[in-house]
Design an enzyme around this catalytic site. Structure first.
Site: not given
Length: 201
Positions: A82, A181, A183
């Protein structure tokens, strides 16, 4: 180097803990990095999601710009998600005039491309080189890639919806970037891909 590469997460702003946890789960010795001496001790670096203009300013305040530029030039693998993608781009559209990244990947990205009014959305993204189902990709005020240079491999595009076919994952040499994202999802495949990239480097 042991089988577990040491990978730093640029810990100036953004999803630092989430990336450290995902990298550890993917088999890396993961640690936050905010000083040049800490950067010297890692084999690879993640630039997390967050606010790209803020990260750009903090990189200068913490005197990390030149050390990171040097390590990128020396071939250190870097993954940007991002805001990290924006920091790795050669050209940024709709950014602030004083915003400066590392210009490692020959690509043009549009900041907040999916629109400020839609804070986030989710879409399937299939990643070249990563086996299994498409990623359940989470986009939060995300950029997309408008143009890539000859040396850039497009790894993923949005699978469906209004943003279908937009480029959201790329690689150039040891540099990897995604608009989304990973994560935040618990799916460690992209972090494993990066850990393998660092190991091979």
């Amino acid at each position: 180097m042991s089988d577990a590469p040491t990978i730093g997460v640029l810990a100036l702003q953004g999803d630092v803990r989430e990336h450290v946890a995902a990298l550890a789960g993917a088999g890396a010795d993961a640690r936050p990095v905010r000083r040049p001496t800490e950067l010297d001790a890692v084999d690879g670096l993640v630039i997390p999601g967050g606010e790209s203009t803020t990260i750009s300013k903090l990189v200068d305040i913490f005197e990390m710009r030149e050390p990171i530029d040097k390590r990128i030039a020396g071939g250190m693998p870097v993954y940007g998600s991002c805001a990290g993608m924006i920091m790795l781009a050669g050209e940024v559209l709709d950014g602030r005039p004083d915003q400066r990244g590392f210009a490692g990947i020959e690509m043009t990205v549009r900041r907040n491309a999916f629109g400020r009014q839609v804070d986030s959305f989710e879409a399937p993204v299939r990643i070249t080189g990563v086996e299994g189902e498409p990623f359940h990709a989470v986009f939060i005020r995300a950029p997309w890639v408008e143009r890539v240079g000859a040396g850039v491999q497009v790894l993923g595009r949005v699978g469906d919806g209004p943003a279908a076919d937009r480029i959201v994952a790329v690689r150039q040499g040891n540099l990897l970037a995604t608009s989304f994202h990973p994560e935040l999802t618990g799916d460690l495949r992209l972090h494993r891909y990066f850990v393998d990239l660092v190991r091979a480097a």
